[in-house]
Design a protein around this motif. Structure first.
Motif, short mmCIF file in Angstrom:
data_model
loop_
_atom_site.label_atom_id
_atom_site.label_comp_id
_atom_site.label_asym_id
_atom_site.label_seq_id
_atom_site.Cartn_x
_atom_site.Cartn_y
_atom_site.Cartn_z
N TYR A 1 0.07 27.08 26.86
CA TYR A 1 0.77 25.98 27.54
C TYR A 1 -0.21 24.93 28.04
O TYR A 1 0.05 23.71 27.93
CB TYR A 1 1.59 26.53 28.71
CG TYR A 1 2.91 27.15 28.30
CD1 TYR A 1 3.87 26.40 27.62
CD2 TYR A 1 3.20 28.47 28.61
CE1 TYR A 1 5.08 26.96 27.24
CE2 TYR A 1 4.41 29.05 28.24
CZ TYR A 1 5.34 28.29 27.56
OH TYR A 1 6.53 28.84 27.18
N SER B 1 -1.67 22.99 25.02
CA SER B 1 -0.61 22.15 24.44
C SER B 1 -0.38 20.90 25.30
O SER B 1 -0.26 19.79 24.77
CB SER B 1 0.70 22.93 24.31
OG SER B 1 0.57 23.99 23.40
N SER B 2 -0.33 21.08 26.61
CA SER B 2 -0.12 19.93 27.50
C SER B 2 -1.25 18.92 27.38
O SER B 2 -1.01 17.70 27.33
CB SER B 2 -0.01 20.42 28.95
OG SER B 2 1.10 21.29 29.11
N ALA C 1 -0.93 15.12 25.77
CA ALA C 1 -1.31 13.95 26.57
C ALA C 1 -2.25 13.03 25.78
O ALA C 1 -2.08 11.81 25.76
CB ALA C 1 -1.98 14.40 27.87
#
Length: 353
Positions: A174, A177-178, A182
């Motif tokens: 997570y 991925s974030s 971005a």
């Protein structure tokens, strides 16, 4: 001591028990026969339906005579998207089953390891920095970005020596991925050309895809399938819980590594061809589990077959409801996956693995 003989025990069994046992043994065979027929029907429907309806007899004729104008339509458009739909759906279905088995979470999706985010960033970076827009270059960039992202997730989780547990992997996935999303957003918003190219790729679709240059993808997918097959016994052990799996002699580190390799290679192969297509990995294992049960020796191939059928049928639906233009299969799948997600939560099966 009670004086009951083996003959008496056999005589005391219900008359319908043997038949019921035969039914249970034949159940998976019947399920796989149905799935095989479903794949065949979905492939035929995919070849028949589109902007122009082609009957099955004409499809066969045009497959035999690709030089005709109608044959060019079948071979140039429908055959590639049907073959790639089967490949991508099969890969995503199995990747989803491995992911849910590894995490023991029925809502887990292969994209949790940052595979799709890594592929997206690599494609956008190639367009923004190198000006690359060719299909072959996009394919290679997506494949490389997906693999690198998964390696990064693994490395971050391994720093805390938590690779044997699914929780550190999920958290690292997570987080990575974030971050990648971005950075991808920055590239997309900073350049209109990048936005235009990315907008087409990120939707996830089988249209305008060709078989040329997909040999590396097929090779990666085959290796991923080998890793998935090697992970089956471990997945069955992990379904009992990590403590029981260790008690049975299972190496959690090896199980996680093999499973991660399978998920990465299978998802990367799919994403490289069609762009990010969500919810196949979420929905296919649930349908397959209802048909063949939770034994991963049967669940993995069944999930692959279900994924192929679901993706092809959603692609056909997108062709039929779009009017003069098609609705990408990724959009149709998002609607379907959202409904399935709600159903799973409503039925309270968050831990029913």
């Amino acid at each position: 001591m009670l004086g009951v003989s083996a003959t008496g025990i056999a005589a005391a069994r219900p008359v319908g028990a043997p038949g019921k046992g035969r039914y249970r043994r034949s159940g998976p065979v019947l399920a796989f026969a149905i799935l095989g027929a479903g794949v065949l029907i979905a492939a035929v429907v995919s070849l028949m339906l589109g902007s122009n309806l082609i009957d099955p007899v004409s499809v066969v004729g045009r497959l035999v005579d690709p030089a005709s104008d109608a044959g060019a339509i079948v071979w140039g458009s429908r055959v590639p998207r049907t073959v790639l739909g089967l490949l991508v759906g099969f890969c995503l279905g199995i990747a989803g089953a491995v992911m849910q088995g590894q995490t023991r979470n029925p809502l887990a999706d292969p994209g949790i390891f940052g595979v799709s985010a890594g592929a997206s960033l690599a494609v956008v970076g190639g367009i923004y920095v190198l000006g690359t827009t060719s299909v072959l270059a996009t394919l290679w960039l997506a494949l490389a970005g997906a693999v690198v992202a998964s390696i990064l997730v693994f490395a971050i989780a391994a720093i805390g020596r938590g690779i044997a547990s699914p929780v550190p992997l999920a958290i690292a996935g997570y987080a990575v991925s974030s971050l990648l999303i971005a950075v991808t957003s920055y590239f997309v918003l900073a350049n209109e050309t990048t936005l235009a190219a990315y907008r087409i790729w990120v939707v996830g679709a089988l249209s305008s895809r060709q078989l040329a240059g997909t040999e590396p993808v097929v090779a990666f997918a085959v290796v991923g399938l080998i890793f998935a097959a090697a992970n089956v016994r471990s997945l069955n052990s992990l379904s009992l819980g990590t403590e029981l799996a260790q008690g049975l002699g299972e190496s959690l580190l090896r199980a996680r590594l093999v499973g991660l390799a399978a998920i990465t290679l299978l998802t990367a192969s799919a994403v490289a061809v069609t762009g990010p297509i969500g919810f196949v990995g979420l929905t296919a294992p649930h349908i397959a589990r209802a048909l063949v049960g939770g034994d991963h020796y049967r669940l993995l191939p069944a999930s692959g077959l279900v994924g192929a059928v679901v993706l092809l049928l959603c692609d056909v639906v997108g062709r039929m409801i779009g009017g003069t233009s098609e609705v990408p299969s990724g959009v149709v799948l998002t609607v379907l996956g959202g409904i399935v997600f709600i159903v799973i939560v409503r039925r309270g099966r968050m831990a029913a693995l």
